[in-house]
Design a protein around this motif. Structure first.
Motif, PDB file in Angstrom:
ATOM      1  N   ARG A 116       0.854  -1.202   0.000  1.00 23.87           N
ATOM      2  CA  ARG A 116       0.000   0.000   0.000  1.00 23.87           C
ATOM      3  C   ARG A 116       0.879   1.237   0.000  1.00 23.87           C
ATOM      4  NH1 ARG A 116      -3.201   2.773   4.089  1.00 23.87           N
ATOM      5  NH2 ARG A 116      -2.545   1.318   5.701  1.00 23.87           N
TER       6      ARG A 116
ATOM      7  N   TYR B  80       3.692 -12.659   7.763  1.00 26.58           N
ATOM      8  CA  TYR B  80       4.288 -11.322   7.689  1.00 26.58           C
ATOM      9  C   TYR B  80       5.611 -11.328   6.919  1.00 26.58           C
ATOM     10  CZ  TYR B  80       0.634  -9.868  10.822  1.00 26.58           C
ATOM     11  OH  TYR B  80      -0.603  -9.606  11.343  1.00 26.58           O
TER      12      TYR B  80
ATOM     13  N   ASN C  56       1.438  -4.642  16.879  1.00 27.36           N
ATOM     14  CA  ASN C  56       1.172  -3.529  15.973  1.00 27.36           C
ATOM     15  C   ASN C  56       1.975  -2.318  16.441  1.00 27.36           C
ATOM     16  OD1 ASN C  56      -0.564  -0.932  15.475  1.00 27.36           O
ATOM     17  ND2 ASN C  56      -1.212  -2.367  13.895  1.00 27.36           N
TER      18      ASN C  56
ATOM     19  N   GLY D 287      -7.156  -2.642  13.416  1.00 26.41           N
ATOM     20  CA  GLY D 287      -7.771  -3.272  12.251  1.00 26.41           C
ATOM     21  C   GLY D 287      -9.136  -2.700  11.881  1.00 26.41           C
TER      22      GLY D 287
ATOM     23  N   GLY E 174     -10.010  -2.043   8.286  1.00 29.44           N
ATOM     24  CA  GLY E 174     -10.034  -3.189   7.375  1.00 29.44           C
ATOM     25  C   GLY E 174      -8.632  -3.602   6.965  1.00 29.44           C
ATOM     26  N   ASP E 175      -8.516  -4.339   5.869  1.00 27.32           N
ATOM     27  CA  ASP E 175      -7.188  -4.800   5.432  1.00 27.32           C
ATOM     28  C   ASP E 175      -6.478  -3.692   4.645  1.00 27.32           C
ATOM     29  OD1 ASP E 175      -8.312  -4.727   2.920  1.00 27.32           O
ATOM     30  OD2 ASP E 175      -8.591  -6.896   2.762  1.00 27.32           O
ATOM     31  N   ASN E 176      -5.296  -4.022   4.146  1.00 31.41           N
ATOM     32  CA  ASN E 176      -4.499  -3.028   3.419  1.00 31.41           C
ATOM     33  C   ASN E 176      -4.863  -2.914   1.936  1.00 31.41           C
ATOM     34  OD1 ASN E 176      -2.514  -1.660   5.158  1.00 31.41           O
ATOM     35  ND2 ASN E 176      -1.953  -3.749   5.703  1.00 31.41           N
TER      36      ASN E 176
ATOM     37  N   ARG F 270     -15.074  -3.626   9.501  1.00 37.03           N
ATOM     38  CA  ARG F 270     -14.855  -4.660  10.503  1.00 37.03           C
ATOM     39  C   ARG F 270     -15.576  -4.257  11.774  1.00 37.03           C
ATOM     40  NH1 ARG F 270      -8.447  -6.224  10.119  1.00 37.03           N
ATOM     41  NH2 ARG F 270      -8.530  -7.312   8.127  1.00 37.03           N
TER      42      ARG F 270
ATOM     43  N   GLY G 115      -5.180  -0.148   8.682  1.00 38.48           N
ATOM     44  CA  GLY G 115      -5.759  -0.686   7.460  1.00 38.48           C
ATOM     45  C   GLY G 115      -6.043   0.443   6.478  1.00 38.48           C
ATOM     46  N   LYS G 116      -6.632   0.105   5.358  1.00 40.76           N
ATOM     47  CA  LYS G 116      -6.804   1.095   4.287  1.00 40.76           C
ATOM     48  C   LYS G 116      -7.909   2.119   4.574  1.00 40.76           C
ATOM     49  CE  LYS G 116      -7.342   1.477  -0.705  1.00 40.76           C
ATOM     50  NZ  LYS G 116      -7.736   0.800  -1.950  1.00 40.76           N
TER      51      LYS G 116
END
Length: 281
Positions: free
Chosen positions: A73, A137, A161, A221, A224-226, A232, A246-247
């Protein structure tokens, strides 16, 4: 915290949430890292929080320019995203401990409790997530290289994190941790061993050797995801800090009139909303 025009709305919300939930807000000192000094941003902070104790430091982006590898990203590839590696070099020597926070967080508890964490002999404290699949990872090229993967020998590494960390900057300096993290960034340049930005080199150096703290301090999180940044929901249990890693960023989703349910928890701290957020059913 870092200070970036693109994330200023998030930073201001984070600052407001910290002050609102602090028993003694006058005791909180903010250290902001920016890649270039922008007087208008400085003025915005001053006018919004006239009594805020804060200092702004310039982070020299040249320190990382040749060391950043492209990640999944684009936002993760910004030099300022790597400033957390250099905290011990940037902070004045009289600063012994810092709490590093990302700009997409909201604090819903007294930050003094997080500050008071007993680090013991550790350099860093953060919530550990040992149920997460740690192997993902890093790339197959990393795990198939016996020398590289042996770095975790004698440790039980867990994901943590880096958006919420309590750091003993003295121990960080004495242990030469900046150099250790940079060394892995050099390896990544030669042989792609991970996909994310500044997180994996932290894991390579410190995973399995940090002070674990309660998960309530990083409900992460929420962005959401990247890749897609889908909505979520919250994890069960008590919460002291909400983190839109996240994105998906809550201010962008609110502005687009397509917020996730969790974004309504961020909205009360938004100092930039033009009017009351209204949403289409």
């Amino acid at each position: 915290m870092t200070l970036d025009a693109n994330y200023l709305r998030g930073t201001m919300a984070a600052v407001l949430s910290i002050l609102q939930h602090s028993t003694c807000p006058e005791n909180v000192m903010f250290h902001f890292l920016c890649s270039r000094f922008e007087p208008e941003i400085h003025a915005t902070i001053k006018s919004t929080f006239p009594y805020l104790n804060f200092r702004v430091y310039r982070f020299n982006a040249n320190r990382v320019r040749g060391k950043i590898s492209k990640s999944i990203r684009q936002a993760l590839d910004q030099p300022l995203n790597y400033a957390r590696i250099y905290l011990a070099d940037i902070m004045p020597v009289e600063v012994k401990r810092v709490i590093y926070l990302d700009s997409d967080i909201v604090m819903v508890d007294d930050i003094t409790k997080l500050w008071g964490v007993d680090l013991g002999d550790k350099v860093l404290a953060a919530p550990e997530y040992c149920h997460a699949n740690f192997t993902r990872y890093f790339t197959d090229a990393f795990w198939s290289d016996a020398i590289l993967s042996s770095t975790f020998q004698g440790r039980e590494p867990c994901y943590f994190n880096t958006g919420v960390m309590v750091v003993d900057v003295d121990k960080w300096r004495q242990g030469g941790y900046t150099q250790k993290v940079e060394d892995w960034m050099v390896v990544q340049k030669q042989k792609r061993i991970y996909h994310l930005g500044s997180l994996p080199p932290f894991l390579l150096v410190l995973a399995g050797n940090i002070k674990d703290i309660d998960h309530r301090w990083n409900q992460h999180g929420l962005g959401g995801d990247n890749i897609e940044g889908k909505c979520r929901s919250l994890h069960p249990g008590p919460i002291s800090l909400l983190h839109w890693s996240g994105k998906g960023k809550p201010w962008l989703r609110l502005d687009s009139r397509k917020p996730c349910t969790v974004d309504h928890l961020w909205a009360p701290y938004d100092l930039y909303r033009s009017s009351k957020h209204t949403f289409d059913e």
